[in-house]
Design a protein around this motif. Structure first.
Motif, PDB file in Angstrom:
ATOM      1  N   LEU A 228       0.831  -1.206   0.000  1.00 51.64           N
ATOM      2  CA  LEU A 228       0.000   0.000   0.000  1.00 51.64           C
ATOM      3  C   LEU A 228       0.868   1.259   0.000  1.00 51.64           C
ATOM      4  O   LEU A 228       0.599   2.207  -0.752  1.00 51.64           O
ATOM      5  N   LEU A 229       1.897   1.274   0.826  1.00 49.47           N
ATOM      6  CA  LEU A 229       2.786   2.437   0.883  1.00 49.47           C
ATOM      7  C   LEU A 229       3.445   2.686  -0.476  1.00 49.47           C
ATOM      8  O   LEU A 229       3.588   3.838  -0.905  1.00 49.47           O
ATOM      9  N   GLN A 230       3.828   1.626  -1.145  1.00 52.44           N
ATOM     10  CA  GLN A 230       4.441   1.767  -2.470  1.00 52.44           C
ATOM     11  C   GLN A 230       3.424   2.267  -3.491  1.00 52.44           C
ATOM     12  O   GLN A 230       3.731   3.106  -4.349  1.00 52.44           O
ATOM     13  N   THR A 231       2.198   1.784  -3.384  1.00 51.99           N
ATOM     14  CA  THR A 231       1.147   2.162  -4.332  1.00 51.99           C
ATOM     15  C   THR A 231       0.793   3.638  -4.224  1.00 51.99           C
ATOM     16  O   THR A 231       0.575   4.316  -5.237  1.00 51.99           O
ATOM     17  N   LEU A 232       0.750   4.142  -3.002  1.00 53.48           N
ATOM     18  CA  LEU A 232       0.341   5.531  -2.790  1.00 53.48           C
ATOM     19  C   LEU A 232       1.392   6.535  -3.244  1.00 53.48           C
ATOM     20  O   LEU A 232       1.128   7.742  -3.270  1.00 53.48           O
ATOM     21  N   GLU A 233       2.565   6.050  -3.597  1.00 59.17           N
ATOM     22  CA  GLU A 233       3.605   6.933  -4.122  1.00 59.17           C
ATOM     23  C   GLU A 233       3.286   7.383  -5.550  1.00 59.17           C
ATOM     24  O   GLU A 233       3.923   8.289  -6.080  1.00 59.17           O
ATOM     25  N   ARG A 234       2.313   6.750  -6.178  1.00 57.35           N
ATOM     26  CA  ARG A 234       1.992   7.077  -7.567  1.00 57.35           C
ATOM     27  C   ARG A 234       0.483   7.093  -7.782  1.00 57.35           C
ATOM     28  O   ARG A 234      -0.284   6.686  -6.912  1.00 57.35           O
ATOM     29  N   ASP A 235       0.093   7.532  -8.941  1.00 53.02           N
ATOM     30  CA  ASP A 235      -1.325   7.594  -9.296  1.00 53.02           C
ATOM     31  C   ASP A 235      -1.759   6.214  -9.779  1.00 53.02           C
ATOM     32  O   ASP A 235      -1.666   5.895 -10.964  1.00 53.02           O
ATOM     33  N   ALA A 236      -2.206   5.386  -8.842  1.00 51.24           N
ATOM     34  CA  ALA A 236      -2.491   3.985  -9.184  1.00 51.24           C
ATOM     35  C   ALA A 236      -3.759   3.513  -8.481  1.00 51.24           C
ATOM     36  O   ALA A 236      -3.730   2.563  -7.692  1.00 51.24           O
ATOM     37  N   LEU A 237      -4.871   4.161  -8.771  1.00 48.87           N
ATOM     38  CA  LEU A 237      -6.137   3.783  -8.147  1.00 48.87           C
ATOM     39  C   LEU A 237      -6.526   2.330  -8.435  1.00 48.87           C
ATOM     40  O   LEU A 237      -6.966   1.623  -7.514  1.00 48.87           O
ATOM     41  N   PRO A 238      -6.374   1.831  -9.680  1.00 45.73           N
ATOM     42  CA  PRO A 238      -6.729   0.418  -9.925  1.00 45.73           C
ATOM     43  C   PRO A 238      -5.928  -0.543  -9.046  1.00 45.73           C
ATOM     44  O   PRO A 238      -6.475  -1.534  -8.547  1.00 45.73           O
ATOM     45  N   LEU A 239      -4.643  -0.248  -8.836  1.00 47.01           N
ATOM     46  CA  LEU A 239      -3.816  -1.106  -7.994  1.00 47.01           C
ATOM     47  C   LEU A 239      -4.260  -1.011  -6.534  1.00 47.01           C
ATOM     48  O   LEU A 239      -4.291  -2.016  -5.813  1.00 47.01           O
ATOM     49  N   PHE A 240      -4.639   0.182  -6.111  1.00 48.89           N
ATOM     50  CA  PHE A 240      -5.152   0.385  -4.750  1.00 48.89           C
ATOM     51  C   PHE A 240      -6.394  -0.478  -4.526  1.00 48.89           C
ATOM     52  O   PHE A 240      -6.518  -1.174  -3.505  1.00 48.89           O
ATOM     53  N   ASN A 241      -7.305  -0.449  -5.484  1.00 47.68           N
ATOM     54  CA  ASN A 241      -8.528  -1.248  -5.372  1.00 47.68           C
ATOM     55  C   ASN A 241      -8.226  -2.744  -5.410  1.00 47.68           C
ATOM     56  O   ASN A 241      -8.862  -3.537  -4.699  1.00 47.68           O
ATOM     57  N   MET A 242      -7.257  -3.123  -6.227  1.00 47.02           N
ATOM     58  CA  MET A 242      -6.894  -4.538  -6.331  1.00 47.02           C
ATOM     59  C   MET A 242      -6.310  -5.047  -5.011  1.00 47.02           C
ATOM     60  O   MET A 242      -6.606  -6.168  -4.573  1.00 47.02           O
ATOM     61  N   LEU A 243      -5.497  -4.223  -4.363  1.00 45.51           N
ATOM     62  CA  LEU A 243      -4.930  -4.608  -3.070  1.00 45.51           C
ATOM     63  C   LEU A 243      -6.030  -4.832  -2.036  1.00 45.51           C
ATOM     64  O   LEU A 243      -5.970  -5.784  -1.246  1.00 45.51           O
ATOM     65  N   ARG A 244      -7.030  -3.981  -2.047  1.00 47.98           N
ATOM     66  CA  ARG A 244      -8.133  -4.123  -1.095  1.00 47.98           C
ATOM     67  C   ARG A 244      -8.883  -5.436  -1.314  1.00 47.98           C
ATOM     68  O   ARG A 244      -9.327  -6.069  -0.342  1.00 47.98           O
ATOM     69  N   VAL A 245      -9.017  -5.826  -2.560  1.00 49.62           N
ATOM     70  CA  VAL A 245      -9.715  -7.078  -2.865  1.00 49.62           C
ATOM     71  C   VAL A 245      -8.850  -8.283  -2.495  1.00 49.62           C
ATOM     72  O   VAL A 245      -9.308  -9.224  -1.836  1.00 49.62           O
ATOM     73  N   ASN A 246      -7.591  -8.244  -2.896  1.00 45.78           N
ATOM     74  CA  ASN A 246      -6.703  -9.396  -2.686  1.00 45.78           C
ATOM     75  C   ASN A 246      -6.392  -9.649  -1.211  1.00 45.78           C
ATOM     76  O   ASN A 246      -6.140 -10.791  -0.815  1.00 45.78           O
ATOM     77  N   TYR A 247      -6.389  -8.590  -0.425  1.00 44.37           N
ATOM     78  CA  TYR A 247      -6.052  -8.740   0.996  1.00 44.37           C
ATOM     79  C   TYR A 247      -7.267  -8.518   1.895  1.00 44.37           C
ATOM     80  O   TYR A 247      -7.129  -8.154   3.056  1.00 44.37           O
ATOM     81  N   LYS A 248      -8.434  -8.772   1.351  1.00 47.52           N
ATOM     82  CA  LYS A 248      -9.671  -8.528   2.101  1.00 47.52           C
ATOM     83  C   LYS A 248      -9.714  -9.298   3.422  1.00 47.52           C
ATOM     84  O   LYS A 248     -10.133  -8.763   4.457  1.00 47.52           O
ATOM     85  N   SER A 249      -9.278 -10.538   3.416  1.00 53.58           N
ATOM     86  CA  SER A 249      -9.341 -11.342   4.644  1.00 53.58           C
ATOM     87  C   SER A 249      -8.452 -10.751   5.736  1.00 53.58           C
ATOM     88  O   SER A 249      -8.795 -10.803   6.926  1.00 53.58           O
TER      89      SER A 249
END
Length: 288
Positions: A228-249
């Protein structure tokens, strides 16, 4: 205790003199006996009420007076060894006294934070006051609430001290709880848009854990925070959403994480909340 403005001659005495007198009275009361902590705490709150009613602007001189009062609140270790009935009674009394101290100091510092926010400090209140409150809650509370501690640390200005507190807690928390406190701390920083201190906290945690020859938590939740910290360094909303789905548990292990992530999505990517009732967790913490 009658309101300060009802004291004889109040309106004819300079505010600075009243403040000095209150500090001196507080010092006498708080130092005479632990049984008088409640009275001392009331005087401390009265000091802040005087600041508010006198519309005293926030500055370093007044902050120093607040700090002096804070340092006069007792810090007494709670006995940990249980033995006979007398020891149990002693422990019960010590826990009650600790709770009284924390409630008194918290009331005082919360009032001081509110005053500072209204009279010249940053919008969330003076960061140093938040650190004082976080430290006192952590060191003195008989029923430790790390969410409350973290709430004030992330509004403070000392992520290094926050890291030290987290490392200390990790050494005595329940198994599997350490990664949750780390994730909560990082997400709280990020929910305020503070990526810099979130990154600093993670780096400092790893440094301190290594220097103390401890094991840094290795879990899916920690992995999520790292990505997440790496993702927020750039404009990557799709990756942000994907992380939320993949790590939902992993995210679902702590209900508050969902709301914090919604705040992060709004701060970094302009994503609006889907549920207008969300935000209750943050509102509850503001009362701490």
């Amino acid at each position: 205790m009658p309101p300060v403005e009802s004291w004889p001659g109040y309106h004819f005495v300079p505010s600075t003199l009243i403040l000095s007198l209150l500090v001196k009275v507080f010092r006498k009361v708080i130092c005479e006996s632990i049984m008088k902590v409640t009275c001392g705490a009331e005087l401390a709150v009265l000091f802040v009420e005087t600041l508010v009613k006198g519309k005293i602007p926030f500055d370093e001189d007044i902050l120093d007076r607040v700090r002096k009062i804070y340092k006069m609140f007792p810090q007494i270790p709670v006995p940990s060894n249980l033995g006979d009935d007398d020891d149990v009674q002693e422990l019960a009394e010590a826990l009650g006294a600790a709770k009284t101290r924390v409630e008194g100091c918290s009331s005082f510092l919360r009032a001081a934070i509110k005053w500072s926010a209204e009279f010249g400090a940053p919008r969330n209140g003076d960061p140093q006051l938040h650190v004082m409150l976080a430290e006192y809650i952590y060191s003195e509370s008989p029923e430790l609430d790390m969410a409350r501690v973290s709430y004030h640390f992330v509004r403070g200005n000392n992520p290094k001290k926050f890291a030290s507190t987290l490392v200390n807690f990790m050494g005595k928390c329940y198994p599997g709880e350490d990664d949750i406190v780390i994730a909560r701390a990082v997400l709280m920083y990020l929910s305020m848009g503070n990526l810099r201190d979130a990154n600093y906290l993670m780096d400092e945690l790893k440094r301190q854990v290594t220097s103390q020859e401890l094991d840094f938590p290795q879990s899916d939740l920690v992995q999520f925070i790292t990505f997440l910290l790496q993702t927020l360094e750039r404009d990557a909303l799709p990756l942000f959403n994907m992380l939320r789905v993949n790590y939902k548990s992993s995210i679902d292990r702590e209900p508050a994480f969902i709301e914090l992530l919604d705040d992060i999505g709004e701060k970094f990517y302009g994503v609006r909340r889907r549920n207008p009732l969300q935000g209750m967790f943050g509102d509850l913490l503001k009362m701490m």
